[in-house]
Design a protein around this motif. Sequence first.
Motif, PDB file in Angstrom:
ATOM      1  N   VAL A 401      20.217 -32.621  -1.262  1.00  0.00           N
ATOM      2  CA  VAL A 401      18.928 -32.084  -0.827  1.00  0.00           C
ATOM      3  C   VAL A 401      18.720 -32.405   0.649  1.00  0.00           C
ATOM      4  O   VAL A 401      19.458 -33.204   1.232  1.00  0.00           O
ATOM      5  CB  VAL A 401      17.756 -32.680  -1.645  1.00  0.00           C
ATOM      6  N   VAL A 402      17.711 -31.751   1.248  1.00  0.00           N
ATOM      7  CA  VAL A 402      17.257 -32.106   2.595  1.00  0.00           C
ATOM      8  C   VAL A 402      15.811 -32.561   2.468  1.00  0.00           C
ATOM      9  O   VAL A 402      14.984 -31.863   1.880  1.00  0.00           O
ATOM     10  CB  VAL A 402      17.340 -30.906   3.562  1.00  0.00           C
ATOM     11  N   LYS A 403      15.534 -33.758   2.986  1.00  0.00           N
ATOM     12  CA  LYS A 403      14.184 -34.304   2.908  1.00  0.00           C
ATOM     13  C   LYS A 403      13.414 -33.943   4.175  1.00  0.00           C
ATOM     14  O   LYS A 403      13.807 -34.298   5.286  1.00  0.00           O
ATOM     15  CB  LYS A 403      14.234 -35.825   2.741  1.00  0.00           C
ATOM     16  N   LEU A 404      12.303 -33.201   3.999  1.00  0.00           N
ATOM     17  CA  LEU A 404      11.430 -32.858   5.120  1.00  0.00           C
ATOM     18  C   LEU A 404      10.166 -33.696   5.026  1.00  0.00           C
ATOM     19  O   LEU A 404       9.605 -33.862   3.943  1.00  0.00           O
ATOM     20  CB  LEU A 404      11.045 -31.372   5.072  1.00  0.00           C
ATOM     21  N   SER A 405       9.711 -34.231   6.158  1.00  0.00           N
ATOM     22  CA  SER A 405       8.524 -35.082   6.162  1.00  0.00           C
ATOM     23  C   SER A 405       7.553 -34.645   7.254  1.00  0.00           C
ATOM     24  O   SER A 405       7.969 -34.335   8.374  1.00  0.00           O
ATOM     25  CB  SER A 405       8.905 -36.551   6.387  1.00  0.00           C
ATOM     26  N   LEU A 406       6.280 -34.635   6.900  1.00  0.00           N
ATOM     27  CA  LEU A 406       5.204 -34.433   7.873  1.00  0.00           C
ATOM     28  C   LEU A 406       4.443 -35.747   7.941  1.00  0.00           C
ATOM     29  O   LEU A 406       3.797 -36.156   6.980  1.00  0.00           O
ATOM     30  CB  LEU A 406       4.269 -33.304   7.420  1.00  0.00           C
ATOM     31  N   GLY A 407       4.547 -36.432   9.079  1.00  0.00           N
ATOM     32  CA  GLY A 407       3.953 -37.755   9.194  1.00  0.00           C
ATOM     33  C   GLY A 407       4.622 -38.723   8.240  1.00  0.00           C
ATOM     34  O   GLY A 407       5.782 -38.551   7.850  1.00  0.00           O
ATOM     35  N   LYS A 408       3.876 -39.751   7.843  1.00  0.00           N
ATOM     36  CA  LYS A 408       4.457 -40.779   6.978  1.00  0.00           C
ATOM     37  C   LYS A 408       4.199 -40.546   5.497  1.00  0.00           C
ATOM     38  O   LYS A 408       4.808 -41.202   4.660  1.00  0.00           O
ATOM     39  CB  LYS A 408       3.885 -42.150   7.365  1.00  0.00           C
ATOM     40  N   LYS A 409       3.316 -39.613   5.188  1.00  0.00           N
ATOM     41  CA  LYS A 409       2.848 -39.544   3.805  1.00  0.00           C
ATOM     42  C   LYS A 409       3.215 -38.287   3.038  1.00  0.00           C
ATOM     43  O   LYS A 409       3.112 -38.254   1.817  1.00  0.00           O
ATOM     44  CB  LYS A 409       1.323 -39.716   3.766  1.00  0.00           C
ATOM     45  N   ARG A 410       3.645 -37.235   3.732  1.00  0.00           N
ATOM     46  CA  ARG A 410       3.925 -35.982   3.018  1.00  0.00           C
ATOM     47  C   ARG A 410       5.395 -35.631   3.125  1.00  0.00           C
ATOM     48  O   ARG A 410       5.958 -35.541   4.222  1.00  0.00           O
ATOM     49  CB  ARG A 410       3.051 -34.844   3.567  1.00  0.00           C
ATOM     50  N   HIS A 411       6.030 -35.457   1.970  1.00  0.00           N
ATOM     51  CA  HIS A 411       7.468 -35.214   1.906  1.00  0.00           C
ATOM     52  C   HIS A 411       7.763 -34.103   0.907  1.00  0.00           C
ATOM     53  O   HIS A 411       7.114 -34.000  -0.136  1.00  0.00           O
ATOM     54  CB  HIS A 411       8.213 -36.477   1.452  1.00  0.00           C
ATOM     55  N   VAL A 412       8.753 -33.283   1.219  1.00  0.00           N
ATOM     56  CA  VAL A 412       9.227 -32.230   0.314  1.00  0.00           C
ATOM     57  C   VAL A 412      10.746 -32.196   0.414  1.00  0.00           C
ATOM     58  O   VAL A 412      11.326 -32.369   1.488  1.00  0.00           O
ATOM     59  CB  VAL A 412       8.625 -30.854   0.697  1.00  0.00           C
ATOM     60  N   LEU A 413      11.398 -31.968  -0.729  1.00  0.00           N
ATOM     61  CA  LEU A 413      12.858 -31.823  -0.737  1.00  0.00           C
ATOM     62  C   LEU A 413      13.222 -30.346  -0.769  1.00  0.00           C
ATOM     63  O   LEU A 413      12.649 -29.576  -1.534  1.00  0.00           O
ATOM     64  CB  LEU A 413      13.447 -32.503  -1.990  1.00  0.00           C
ATOM     65  N   LEU A 414      14.140 -29.939   0.097  1.00  0.00           N
ATOM     66  CA  LEU A 414      14.725 -28.598   0.038  1.00  0.00           C
ATOM     67  C   LEU A 414      16.035 -28.702  -0.723  1.00  0.00           C
ATOM     68  O   LEU A 414      16.877 -29.561  -0.428  1.00  0.00           O
ATOM     69  CB  LEU A 414      14.995 -28.040   1.440  1.00  0.00           C
ATOM     70  N   LYS A 415      16.213 -27.814  -1.686  1.00  0.00           N
ATOM     71  CA  LYS A 415      17.392 -27.884  -2.539  1.00  0.00           C
ATOM     72  C   LYS A 415      18.060 -26.514  -2.611  1.00  0.00           C
ATOM     73  O   LYS A 415      17.402 -25.527  -2.928  1.00  0.00           O
ATOM     74  CB  LYS A 415      16.967 -28.329  -3.949  1.00  0.00           C
TER      75      LYS A 415
END
Length: 417
Positions: A401-415
């Motif tokens: 996966v690729v982990k995308l983060s906005l700031g320190k608290k919001r994360h989404v994985l691209l798969k």
Amino acid sequence: MTAFKSDFLNTLQERGFIHQCSDFEGLDALAAKGEATAYVGYDCTAPSLHIGNFLTMMMLYWLQQSGNKPITLMGGGTTMVGDPSGKDETRAIRTIAEIEANKASIRGVFAKVLRYGDGHSDAIMLDNAEWLTKLNWIEMLRDIGRHFSVNRMLTMDSVRLRLEREQEMSFIEFNYMVCQAYDFVELSRRTGCRLQMGGSDQWGNIVNGVDLGRRMGTPQLFALTTPLLTTASGDKMGKTAKGAVWLNADQFSPYDFWQYWRNVEDADVVKFLKLFTVLPMSEIAKLAALGGSEINEAKKVLATEATALLHGRDAANEAAETARRTFEEGALAETLPTVEIPHGEFEAGLGVLAAFVKAELVASNGEARRQIKGGGLRVNDAAVTDEKMQLTPANLTPEGVVKLSLGKKRHVLLKPA
């Protein structure tokens, strides 16, 4: 603070639910005897309810806990008309098929908070399409419409504000308050319902129902509203970068729901613990005493308890553990929200701006550029510095996966899919 006879009103008062009531004394006496059957109406304008509806669901929850009977009224009929309250323009007319699909999608959420059945205080669910769609127009005008003063209707906020802004109000919308008022009368006749509850923006509509009941010979009816839901900074609550905070898990995941509560303003934590959890007031008082960085522990309790109430304890604990691993250990928690991307897009190279938009971490390429300039975007925990960066299979972690983060608290994985 007034001391009531009924557990219901005492609980609502100490937890901050009460804004206005048409007759505290009469309602208190009814609730103290366990004879307060009350309803809240929910129009079917979307496939899910939102966080504002969660507030009125909690009012029904405490009503049931005090031995009184809740009614959830699906607005299969009123949704065909469209509530003008708080709107600057006419709502889009929805087809019967859309309304039915939304209704089916919404129904399940209530059983997570309320107990349904045939007992004295068990909740029941009704649909106002059952009587509104069968009304004969001429009979409706003679039997119901004659009790309404157009002069008074023009003073209602839902109408007055639209007219003051010189924005058109259709005749169908003008009739919404008549339909809602008649719902109250019909529920009183069918179920013995004596109380309608809702948000403060519904006060005029609810009082119309109380008045119509008096004119049409029902027992005394009551109105009770809760304050408009706002944050400490004065913003309307329930909006995020991804849009509304929906109650259905398929539209707003339990993890996102948990994160929403974890990220509320410090000044709102105690208020929201009272409104959106069932923790005893003694426990809330202990959490209220926490100061400094310890307030984050209170936020985690708020997030877990609110999520458990709506999505179940297992989902809440999983969300809390995902957050802990992601933020405290820096680990890649595979239970983070995941967005699938066609494998070919990775092979060809997926632009980093488009990737963050697809992940719904930002609303547009322009917003992504601004975040990059401020150091707010990260790919696999490394800051993005080049807006022309391409994500390829080389960026995939060992977990694929690729982990995308906005700031320190919001994360989404691209798969890759």
